[in-house]
Design a protein around this motif. Structure first.
Motif, PDB file in Angstrom:
ATOM      1  N   GLU A   1     -12.917  31.831   4.610  1.00 42.91           N
ATOM      2  CA  GLU A   1     -13.423  31.445   3.289  1.00 42.91           C
ATOM      3  C   GLU A   1     -14.917  31.674   3.113  1.00 42.91           C
ATOM      4  O   GLU A   1     -15.377  31.942   2.007  1.00 42.91           O
ATOM      5  N   HIS A   2     -15.687  31.576   4.187  1.00 44.35           N
ATOM      6  CA  HIS A   2     -17.139  31.608   4.038  1.00 44.35           C
ATOM      7  C   HIS A   2     -17.813  32.832   4.636  1.00 44.35           C
ATOM      8  O   HIS A   2     -19.016  33.007   4.463  1.00 44.35           O
ATOM      9  N   GLN A   3     -17.047  33.674   5.344  1.00 38.89           N
ATOM     10  CA  GLN A   3     -17.674  34.847   5.941  1.00 38.89           C
ATOM     11  C   GLN A   3     -17.008  36.134   5.491  1.00 38.89           C
ATOM     12  O   GLN A   3     -17.659  37.021   4.971  1.00 38.89           O
ATOM     13  N   ILE A   4     -15.673  36.239   5.680  1.00 38.34           N
ATOM     14  CA  ILE A   4     -15.022  37.502   5.326  1.00 38.34           C
ATOM     15  C   ILE A   4     -14.964  37.681   3.813  1.00 38.34           C
ATOM     16  O   ILE A   4     -15.288  38.749   3.291  1.00 38.34           O
ATOM     17  N   ILE A   5     -14.558  36.644   3.093  1.00 35.66           N
ATOM     18  CA  ILE A   5     -14.459  36.774   1.639  1.00 35.66           C
ATOM     19  C   ILE A   5     -15.818  37.031   0.994  1.00 35.66           C
ATOM     20  O   ILE A   5     -15.942  37.931   0.156  1.00 35.66           O
ATOM     21  N   PRO A   6     -16.880  36.296   1.345  1.00 28.70           N
ATOM     22  CA  PRO A   6     -18.186  36.655   0.778  1.00 28.70           C
ATOM     23  C   PRO A   6     -18.593  38.082   1.097  1.00 28.70           C
ATOM     24  O   PRO A   6     -19.227  38.746   0.286  1.00 28.70           O
ATOM     25  N   ARG A   7     -18.221  38.572   2.273  1.00 32.37           N
ATOM     26  CA  ARG A   7     -18.545  39.961   2.606  1.00 32.37           C
ATOM     27  C   ARG A   7     -17.889  40.918   1.622  1.00 32.37           C
ATOM     28  O   ARG A   7     -18.526  41.834   1.105  1.00 32.37           O
TER      29      ARG A   7
ATOM     30  N   HIS B   1     -18.477  30.620  22.118  1.00 37.82           N
ATOM     31  CA  HIS B   1     -17.719  30.958  20.911  1.00 37.82           C
ATOM     32  C   HIS B   1     -18.469  32.013  20.092  1.00 37.82           C
ATOM     33  O   HIS B   1     -19.578  31.776  19.638  1.00 37.82           O
ATOM     34  N   THR B   2     -17.849  33.174  19.916  1.00 37.78           N
ATOM     35  CA  THR B   2     -18.536  34.294  19.250  1.00 37.78           C
ATOM     36  C   THR B   2     -17.765  34.861  18.066  1.00 37.78           C
ATOM     37  O   THR B   2     -18.173  35.877  17.511  1.00 37.78           O
ATOM     38  N   LEU B   3     -16.646  34.240  17.665  1.00 42.29           N
ATOM     39  CA  LEU B   3     -15.872  34.762  16.537  1.00 42.29           C
ATOM     40  C   LEU B   3     -16.719  34.827  15.275  1.00 42.29           C
ATOM     41  O   LEU B   3     -16.748  35.825  14.572  1.00 42.29           O
ATOM     42  N   GLY B   4     -17.439  33.741  14.986  1.00 38.94           N
ATOM     43  CA  GLY B   4     -18.271  33.727  13.791  1.00 38.94           C
ATOM     44  C   GLY B   4     -19.335  34.794  13.807  1.00 38.94           C
ATOM     45  O   GLY B   4     -19.624  35.411  12.783  1.00 38.94           O
ATOM     46  N   LEU B   5     -19.903  35.064  14.989  1.00 39.20           N
ATOM     47  CA  LEU B   5     -20.940  36.091  15.099  1.00 39.20           C
ATOM     48  C   LEU B   5     -20.394  37.464  14.749  1.00 39.20           C
ATOM     49  O   LEU B   5     -21.084  38.276  14.126  1.00 39.20           O
ATOM     50  N   SER B   6     -19.173  37.761  15.159  1.00 41.37           N
ATOM     51  CA  SER B   6     -18.610  39.078  14.846  1.00 41.37           C
ATOM     52  C   SER B   6     -18.458  39.252  13.345  1.00 41.37           C
ATOM     53  O   SER B   6     -18.649  40.343  12.813  1.00 41.37           O
ATOM     54  N   MET B   7     -18.143  38.182  12.636  1.00 40.74           N
ATOM     55  CA  MET B   7     -18.018  38.260  11.187  1.00 40.74           C
ATOM     56  C   MET B   7     -19.393  38.420  10.529  1.00 40.74           C
ATOM     57  O   MET B   7     -19.549  39.136   9.544  1.00 40.74           O
ATOM     58  N   VAL B   8     -20.405  37.747  11.087  1.00 40.13           N
ATOM     59  CA  VAL B   8     -21.766  37.911  10.559  1.00 40.13           C
ATOM     60  C   VAL B   8     -22.209  39.358  10.722  1.00 40.13           C
ATOM     61  O   VAL B   8     -22.826  39.946   9.821  1.00 40.13           O
ATOM     62  N   ARG B   9     -21.895  39.951  11.863  1.00 37.92           N
ATOM     63  CA  ARG B   9     -22.251  41.366  12.076  1.00 37.92           C
ATOM     64  C   ARG B   9     -21.602  42.247  11.017  1.00 37.92           C
ATOM     65  O   ARG B   9     -22.243  43.137  10.448  1.00 37.92           O
TER      66      ARG B   9
ATOM     67  N   GLY C   1     -38.124  26.831  16.797  1.00 37.97           N
ATOM     68  CA  GLY C   1     -38.995  27.995  16.701  1.00 37.97           C
ATOM     69  C   GLY C   1     -38.436  29.145  15.895  1.00 37.97           C
ATOM     70  O   GLY C   1     -39.037  30.226  15.847  1.00 37.97           O
ATOM     71  N   ALA C   2     -37.283  28.950  15.229  1.00 31.81           N
ATOM     72  CA  ALA C   2     -36.722  30.001  14.373  1.00 31.81           C
ATOM     73  C   ALA C   2     -37.421  29.981  13.014  1.00 31.81           C
ATOM     74  O   ALA C   2     -38.079  29.001  12.641  1.00 31.81           O
ATOM     75  N   ASP C   3     -37.277  31.061  12.269  1.00 30.74           N
ATOM     76  CA  ASP C   3     -37.887  31.134  10.945  1.00 30.74           C
ATOM     77  C   ASP C   3     -37.071  30.391   9.894  1.00 30.74           C
ATOM     78  O   ASP C   3     -37.624  29.862   8.933  1.00 30.74           O
ATOM     79  N   ALA C   4     -35.751  30.372  10.079  1.00 26.64           N
ATOM     80  CA  ALA C   4     -34.890  29.718   9.094  1.00 26.64           C
ATOM     81  C   ALA C   4     -33.504  29.533   9.690  1.00 26.64           C
ATOM     82  O   ALA C   4     -33.138  30.168  10.684  1.00 26.64           O
ATOM     83  N   GLY C   5     -32.734  28.662   9.047  1.00 22.33           N
ATOM     84  CA  GLY C   5     -31.348  28.464   9.426  1.00 22.33           C
ATOM     85  C   GLY C   5     -30.437  28.890   8.290  1.00 22.33           C
ATOM     86  O   GLY C   5     -30.871  29.047   7.146  1.00 22.33           O
ATOM     87  N   ALA C   6     -29.166  29.091   8.597  1.00 23.77           N
ATOM     88  CA  ALA C   6     -28.188  29.489   7.583  1.00 23.77           C
ATOM     89  C   ALA C   6     -26.858  28.833   7.898  1.00 23.77           C
ATOM     90  O   ALA C   6     -26.475  28.718   9.064  1.00 23.77           O
ATOM     91  N   THR C   7     -26.166  28.405   6.862  1.00 23.71           N
ATOM     92  CA  THR C   7     -24.900  27.710   7.057  1.00 23.71           C
ATOM     93  C   THR C   7     -23.703  28.639   7.105  1.00 23.71           C
ATOM     94  O   THR C   7     -22.639  28.252   7.567  1.00 23.71           O
ATOM     95  N   ASP C   8     -23.838  29.869   6.609  1.00 20.24           N
ATOM     96  CA  ASP C   8     -22.749  30.837   6.677  1.00 20.24           C
ATOM     97  C   ASP C   8     -23.332  32.247   6.595  1.00 20.24           C
ATOM     98  O   ASP C   8     -24.547  32.433   6.461  1.00 20.24           O
ATOM     99  N   ALA C   9     -22.464  33.243   6.690  1.00 22.01           N
ATOM    100  CA  ALA C   9     -22.923  34.636   6.743  1.00 22.01           C
ATOM    101  C   ALA C   9     -23.609  35.063   5.458  1.00 22.01           C
ATOM    102  O   ALA C   9     -24.594  35.798   5.486  1.00 22.01           O
ATOM    103  N   ARG C  10     -23.079  34.607   4.322  1.00 24.70           N
ATOM    104  CA  ARG C  10     -23.692  34.994   3.041  1.00 24.70           C
ATOM    105  C   ARG C  10     -25.110  34.467   2.949  1.00 24.70           C
ATOM    106  O   ARG C  10     -26.032  35.202   2.564  1.00 24.70           O
ATOM    107  N   GLN C  11     -25.297  33.199   3.300  1.00 22.05           N
ATOM    108  CA  GLN C  11     -26.648  32.637   3.250  1.00 22.05           C
ATOM    109  C   GLN C  11     -27.559  33.314   4.260  1.00 22.05           C
ATOM    110  O   GLN C  11     -28.737  33.547   3.979  1.00 22.05           O
ATOM    111  N   ALA C  12     -27.024  33.655   5.430  1.00 20.68           N
ATOM    112  CA  ALA C  12     -27.840  34.338   6.439  1.00 20.68           C
ATOM    113  C   ALA C  12     -28.377  35.654   5.896  1.00 20.68           C
ATOM    114  O   ALA C  12     -29.548  35.995   6.103  1.00 20.68           O
ATOM    115  N   LEU C  13     -27.540  36.400   5.185  1.00 24.23           N
ATOM    116  CA  LEU C  13     -27.977  37.673   4.625  1.00 24.23           C
ATOM    117  C   LEU C  13     -29.032  37.470   3.545  1.00 24.23           C
ATOM    118  O   LEU C  13     -30.037  38.184   3.506  1.00 24.23           O
TER     119      LEU C  13
END
Length: 290
Positions: A43-49, A175-183, A264-276
């Motif tokens: 709902e929050h990574q593949i569909i927004p993509r 756990h890296t499933l979410g990371l693959s979707m962000v990529r 020490g990060a510049d920002a955070g994101a709650t899902d892939a769309r926000q990260a982009l």
């Protein structure tokens, strides 16, 4: 195309609760974690993509679907969910049938596949599906979403130098499933995304020294990883020797949004769309200030 069967399949049966175990861990506990992760991905990574890729079709989606005479209502979702439980090919034929009759990809994703993911959760709650059925069904939905994405024509990118990104789990994170979707999400938007996923700190630092990344993102899910990740981010900034944007995501950021800056990060994101969106905004600000 061959004949299309729109009949109802018999409801799936569920194993007795006492037999629903996996390596001594209760299956409902496993499903809660696994299902939540998969549903979040759908709902929050593949569909927004997909919506980002084809936002130019948004205004056409409802017209195309209604013009074809199809209503992706609860009954259609129920029939599709039955096909998902029966097998990947049955579900894929259902999707192809709707595509052939004019239902556009964004509509399929938002009004059919996402509701089907929620429907699988409802079937579990109502004791109509067991652990294996729901888990496999959610996996099939992810496969269908990827298949839809592969069939879509490429979007036209604005003329600019490709931006580059590297995404990795926090030290000790598994756990890296979410990371693959962000990529996938970043690649679909024209970013060059490193295919490597270094889990060791030395490997990640070596990559950062040998390649120039605009963005490096980490996913963190446990407090145990906060100190190692903070140390790693500091070393990255010291050894990269170029302007670097660091993003932080993952389950821990959802509950503690202030954590990104604390580590020490510049920002955070709650899902892939926000990260982009955050990455693009930070990149634009950085380029403007040069």
């Amino acid at each position: 195309m061959g004949s299309w069967n729109r009949g109802h399949a018999p409801p799936p049966t569920r194993l007795p609760a006492g037999e629903d175990t996996c390596h001594g861990v209760r299956a409902d506990d496993l499903l809660c974690a696994h299902s939540a992760a998969l549903l979040d991905t759908v709902e929050h990574q593949i569909i927004p993509r997909l919506m980002l890729l084809h936002r130019q079709h948004d205004s056409q989606a409802s017209t195309s679907a209604s013009g074809a005479g199809f209503s992706l209502d609860s009954h259609e979702v129920e029939r599709f969910t039955e096909h998902v439980l029966q097998g990947y090919e049955q579900a894929m034929q259902h999707v192809i049938y709707l595509q052939d009759h004019g239902v556009p990809a964004p509509t399929l994703c938002l009004d059919l596949l996402a509701p089907a993911a929620r429907r699988l959760g409802e079937l579990w709650s109502a004791d109509l599906c067991d652990f294996t059925q729901v888990t496999i069904g959610l996996g099939r939905l992810q496969g269908l979403l990827r298949s839809i994405a592969e069939r879509l024509p490429p979007t036209v990118q604005a003329t600019r130098l490709p931006r580059s990104a590297l995404f990795a789990p926090a030290p000790g994170e598994q756990h890296t499933l979410g990371l693959s979707m962000v990529r996938d999400f970043f690649r679909a938007s024209g970013w060059e995304v490193c295919a490597d996923e270094p889990k060791a700190e030395a490997g990640l630092l070596a990559l950062a020294r040998s390649h120039r990344f605009d963005v490096i993102g980490f996913s963190i899910g446990s407090d145990r990883q906060t100190d190692p990740l903070k140390s790693l981010i500091a070393r990255l900034r010291q050894e990269a020797r170029y302007p670097l944007i660091v993003l932080l995501g993952g389950p821990l950021v959802l509950s503690r949004p202030e954590l990104a800056q604390a580590l020490g990060a510049d920002a955070g994101a709650t899902d892939a769309r926000q990260a982009l969106l955050v990455a693009d905004a930070l990149m634009t600000a950085r380029d403007t200030n040069r």
